[in-house]
Design an enzyme around this catalytic site. Structure first.
Site: not given
Length: 413
Positions: A11, A15, A110, A157-158, A297, A369, A394
């Protein structure tokens, strides 16, 4: 005590790449994550004409406040949600250019609709090549004036993060009123990082006001990935051992470090220090009911160790996990049932009962995950296998090697 070195945060790396590309000057990223997602983001920037130099433990990005050097480009976003959501937003502020984006079949499924609707409301010429609100899409950039915007970020939230990072690149800035918000700690990451790159966001409740003016380049150290750390913390709690992760302490940006609070509630001892976090346990876990809306997550991590608790584990308010790389809530339920565990689910919750799991092949649904979470369960239930173990590339390409060494270290204690 086992000390485990966790790779950089996905993350934070994503960013940082957006902010570095937008900044005036050259930014150096220290210890960025090298994985399929982040490599895909860097390759996307290169396709757009940004200069990105990648060394083993540092990447240099030559920022272009005016936008991409390329005025016509095709960008493939692979499986990366941050790549697929952030890069179309980045190019939308350019003065001119035509940019085509596509992604993997998984990423095409998605959703993007709240973000693409918001960009369209700002006057961006954005067109979908297939289903509305999904990749592929084309952005014909002509600059963005800015102004006021209402956004539903209850799915991801992305969407909000992308628009917040875009705002300083618009002519007048943005005032964003958020009606619903999930995974709020990820937004706090965004605000802190924007501050480090020279932009202060005013927040009043769920209204965010961002001034125009752009970013300044900096040297930026990427902290270890707290979501990845959750697997090792959970392993300590499950096996009655002690694990320390350096680089994640009291000042950590990532909300997913709060997963250790869940382990504490289950009976583990947790010490969050200035620059490291330690989890130690007897291996006895209590059943709990926990709201994981803001750390969703790590929901699969908890689900995978839940059968070993002394009572039911109920995880609530995690509807957004159904629109990740797969329907994670259902994937956890499916695999736990295959292991012989009683599981109940609802639209936004899962309840897992104690039991004696049996080995099975884990249906990963191509989700990194799911693999990493059930690897933790494998410490107590040997013989678990995976139909797609390689999907960990990933976010953590060396996961199986590192976790095997880690597990061997636990056995040797």
């Amino acid at each position: 005590m086992t000390v485990i070195d966790i790779p950089g945060s996905k993350s934070v790396t994503a960013r940082a790449l957006f902010l570095a590309a937008s900044a005036d000057g050259t930014t150096t990223l220290l210890r960025p994550l090298r994985s399929d997602d982040t490599e895909g983001f860097a390759e996307g920037l290169k396709s757009l004409g940004y200069a990105v130099e990648q060394e083993a433990d540092r990447w240099r990005v030559q920022g272009r406040p005016a936008g991409p050097a390329a005025t016509d480009a095709d960008v493939y976003c692979r499986d990366g949600a941050t790549t697929a959501r952030f890069l179309p937003t980045l190019v939308a502020a350019a003065a001119s250019g035509t940019y085509r984006f596509d992604a993997s079949a998984q990423m095409r499924r998605r959703p993007l609709a709240p973000l693409t609707r918001a960009l369209t409301a700002l006057g961006v010429d954005l067109r979908h090549g297939g289903a509305e609100g999904h990749h592929p899409l084309t952005v014909r950039a002509a600059g963005i004036e800015g102004g006021e915007l209402t956004l539903d970020a209850g799915e991801s939230s992305q969407y909000l993060t992308a628009l917040l990072m875009l705002a300083p690149l618009t002519a007048k800035g943005l005032c964003i009123e958020v009606t619903e918000l999930v995974s709020a700690p990820y937004v706090e990451i965004t605000l802190a990082m924007m501050r480090d790159f020279g932009v202060e966001v005013l927040r009043e409740g769920n209204t965010f006001t961002v001034p125009p003016g752009g970013y300044r380049a900096t040297a930026y150290a990427v902290e270890p990935d707290a979501s990845t750390a959750s697997y090792f913390f959970a392993a300590a709690a499950l096996t009655g051992r002690e694990v320390t992760v350096p680089g994640l302490g009291i000042g950590a940006l990532q909300g997913d470090l709060r997963f250790v609070d869940v382990l504490r509630e289950m009976g583990a001892e947790v010490v969050v220090g200035a620059d490291a976090t330690t989890v130690r346990s007897t291996g006895r876990l209590r059943g709990i009911t926990v709201n994981m809306r803001d750390i969703s997550d790590t929901m699969p991590t908890l689900a995978a160790i839940a059968p070993y608790a002394d009572g039911p584990v109920r995880i609530e308010d995690v509807a957004n996990t159904r629109v990740k790389e797969c329907d994670r809530l259902e994937a956890c339920a499916e695999n736990l049932r295959a292991m012989g565990i009683t599981v109940h689910t609802g639209p936004d919750w899962i309840e897992i009962h104690p039991g004696t799991p049996k080995p099975t092949e884990i249906a990963t649904h191509g989700d990194h995950r799911i693999v990493m979470s059930f690897a933790v369960a494998g410490l107590r239930t040997p013989g678990l296998t995976y139909d797609d173990p390689g999907c960990v590339r990933k976010t953590f390409p060396r996961f199986h090697e590192v976790f095997a060494d880690f597990a061997h270290g636990l056995e040797g204690r």
